[in-house]
Design a protein around this motif. Structure first.
Motif, mmCIF file in Angstrom:
data_model
loop_
_atom_site.group_PDB
_atom_site.id
_atom_site.type_symbol
_atom_site.label_atom_id
_atom_site.label_comp_id
_atom_site.label_asym_id
_atom_site.label_seq_id
_atom_site.Cartn_x
_atom_site.Cartn_y
_atom_site.Cartn_z
ATOM 1 N N VAL A 131 -0.020 1.988 10.718
ATOM 2 C CA VAL A 131 0.239 2.724 9.487
ATOM 3 C C VAL A 131 -1.001 2.815 8.602
ATOM 4 O O VAL A 131 -1.363 3.880 8.117
ATOM 5 N N LEU A 132 -1.656 1.695 8.425
ATOM 6 C CA LEU A 132 -2.752 1.603 7.456
ATOM 7 C C LEU A 132 -3.830 2.678 7.659
ATOM 8 O O LEU A 132 -4.199 3.351 6.704
ATOM 9 N N LEU A 141 -2.998 5.985 6.148
ATOM 10 C CA LEU A 141 -2.829 6.096 4.702
ATOM 11 C C LEU A 141 -4.142 6.349 3.983
ATOM 12 O O LEU A 141 -4.186 7.011 2.973
ATOM 13 N N ARG A 178 0.957 4.039 -2.961
ATOM 14 C CA ARG A 178 0.706 5.422 -2.591
ATOM 15 C C ARG A 178 1.865 6.313 -3.053
ATOM 16 O O ARG A 178 1.657 7.343 -3.668
ATOM 17 N N MET A 233 0.831 -1.207 0.000
ATOM 18 C CA MET A 233 0.000 0.000 0.000
ATOM 19 C C MET A 233 0.863 1.253 0.000
ATOM 20 O O MET A 233 0.556 2.227 -0.683
ATOM 21 N N LEU A 234 1.953 1.193 0.782
ATOM 22 C CA LEU A 234 2.874 2.333 0.793
ATOM 23 C C LEU A 234 3.462 2.562 -0.589
ATOM 24 O O LEU A 234 3.534 3.698 -1.068
ATOM 25 N N LEU A 278 6.506 8.993 4.120
ATOM 26 C CA LEU A 278 6.101 7.679 3.615
ATOM 27 C C LEU A 278 7.314 6.850 3.213
ATOM 28 O O LEU A 278 7.399 5.654 3.518
#
Lengths: 220, 223
Positions: free
Chosen positions: B158-159, B162, A178, A174-175, A195
């Motif tokens: 973290v999730l 985001l 993104r 996901m990072l 991030l």
């Protein structure tokens, strides 16, 4: 040069030599990359950028499982014991992490090239994306290298790695998705460096965990 | 009495949770209305899950430091109860979501986190069962348990940051992994924390019961 570093370099060299001598595994992975992306091309032709980005990272995930899975399975028990006595478990796992990270970065770049050729080029900042691809390939390979070690210990195949790995890789993935959105348009991603630092932190965490936990895994 | 006071405590706390949880006056926030009472059931289950997997982690570390078969059993059973708690937490959350957000599943980051947590621990059991040698099984499972925990916890931190979340404190980039504990009404807090303690103790109680069964089974095999 310090002794552990010497060991790690020697072990990485050994893996490289093996890879060069038994080229079928290397070309096998390249062919896997090529045919997966070709099938994707037949199914999707030229997707829009968000789909492109998502597909790219999903494909990286599958390539990683396949490229990394064999790294511990190819070593026989006797050879394992030999490495254990001459180099120690820590050097061994670090050499595997380094080698697989290199392999995966290479494979990611190859698949980026094929994506560009077949699925179109929605990238506005290709260089930024190449940087992301290197970082991403590295992150994925670290997690899956350690899981490959666990799966090899359990004498399991790639299916076990997928079961264990897919839930665990989600934060990194996901990072990555993104962060890599910056390569598609001139958007200002708030907290971009935060991030990236987070991703690097996760990578570091995985390396530390691997170094601490691996000796327990190979003790008999 | 010295041995089982906490079981009585758990019983009393849960009784209190159910009675007070359904009877106290709750504040009206947004479109929550009376569903806010689910806070006493849904949220404590996840607190309990996190506490129980942490206990499981501790036993896994203990096992690697000193390979005793008991530690492995403890780690497994606490992880098992945690998984059950997680399932219940997910279900209660889905019922709640159905009434306040309009659908049981909204791809909310915390729902995703919950689903991932369940997948991680189900993989733990699959991994365990894929091996037959007891010592190897225990060691490999302990390694995976530790590895998974240290990725799972950063992930749930973290999730939510985001992705935008429907959960309280989840709008914009200010999302947080908890649930904005500061805007919890004082009367609700009086029930909430005892509920957390009650559900966690219940989880421990179930785990110890399962452990006793496991120990008896082991003894039967020995003789």
């Amino acid at each position: 040069m310090s002794k552990p570093l010497h060991h790690i370099i020697a072990l990485v060299k050994k893996d490289l030599l093996l890879e060069i001598r038994q080229q079928y595994t290397f070309y096998g992975i390249v062919l896997y990359v090529a045919s997966t992306i070709f099938v994707l091309y037949l199914a999707m032709e030229q997707p829009e950028e968000k789909v492109w980005n998502g597909l790219f990272w999903m494909i990286q995930l599958f390539i990683c499982v396949n490229a990394v899975a064999k790294s511990f399975l190819q070593e026989s028990r006797g050879r394992m014991l030999y490495f254990y006595t001459i180099a120690g478990a820590r050097d061994f796992v670090l050499s595997k992490l380094v080698f697989n990270a290199g392999l995966m970065i290479l494979m990611s770049l190859v698949s980026l090239l094929l994506f560009q050729l077949l699925l179109g080029n929605p990238l506005q900042h290709p260089l930024k994306f190449v940087g992301m691809v290197c970082l991403g390939g590295c992150s994925l390979s670290l997690v899956f290298t350690f899981l490959a070690a666990i799966a090899a210990r359990a004498q399991q195949n790639a299916a076990m790695m997928a079961i264990m790995g897919f839930p665990l890789i989600i934060p990194q993935l996901m990072l990555l998705m993104r962060i890599s959105s910056i390569a598609f348009a001139d958007v200002v991603q708030s907290g971009l460096w935060q991030l990236i630092a987070l991703l690097a932190g996760l990578d570091l965490l995985v390396i530390v965990l691997a170094v601490i936990l691996f000796p327990f895994l190979w003790k008999d | 009495m010295r041995q089982y006071w906490w079981k009585i405590l758990s019983f009393i706390l849960l009784l209190y949770t159910f009675i007070a949880g359904f009877l106290i006056k709750v504040p009206t926030i947004g479109n929550l209305y009376e569903t806010i009472r689910n806070l006493f059931f849904h949220v404590p289950m996840w607190f309990g899950q996190l506490i129980l997997v942490s206990v499981s982690l501790v036993y896994s570390i203990l096992y690697l430091r000193k390979p005793q078969h008991n530690y492995d059993l403890y780690a497994t059973e606490f992880a098992r109860t945690a998984t059950v708690m997680g399932c219940l937490g997910l279900l209660t959350g889905m019922i709640w979501a159905n009434y306040t957000w309009g659908a049981p599943w909204n791809n909310d980051p915390k729902q995703l986190g919950a689903a991932i947590a369940l997948l991680i621990y189900l993989a733990y059991f699959v991994l365990r069962n894929s091996m037959t040698d007891i010592d190897k099984k225990a060691r490999v499972a302990a390694v995976y348990n530790i590895f998974a925990y240290f990725i799972y916890v950063p992930m749930i931190m973290v999730l939510p940051r985001l992705v935008e979340s429907l959960h309280p404190g989840g709008k914009g980039v200010e999302g947080n992994p908890g649930f904005g504990g500061n805007d919890l009404d004082p009367t609700m807090r009086m029930v909430f924390w005892p509920a957390v303690a009650g559900w966690t103790l219940l989880g421990v109680w179930i785990s110890t019961l399962r452990l006793r069964v496991r120990f008896l089974e082991e003894q039967k095999h020995l003789h």
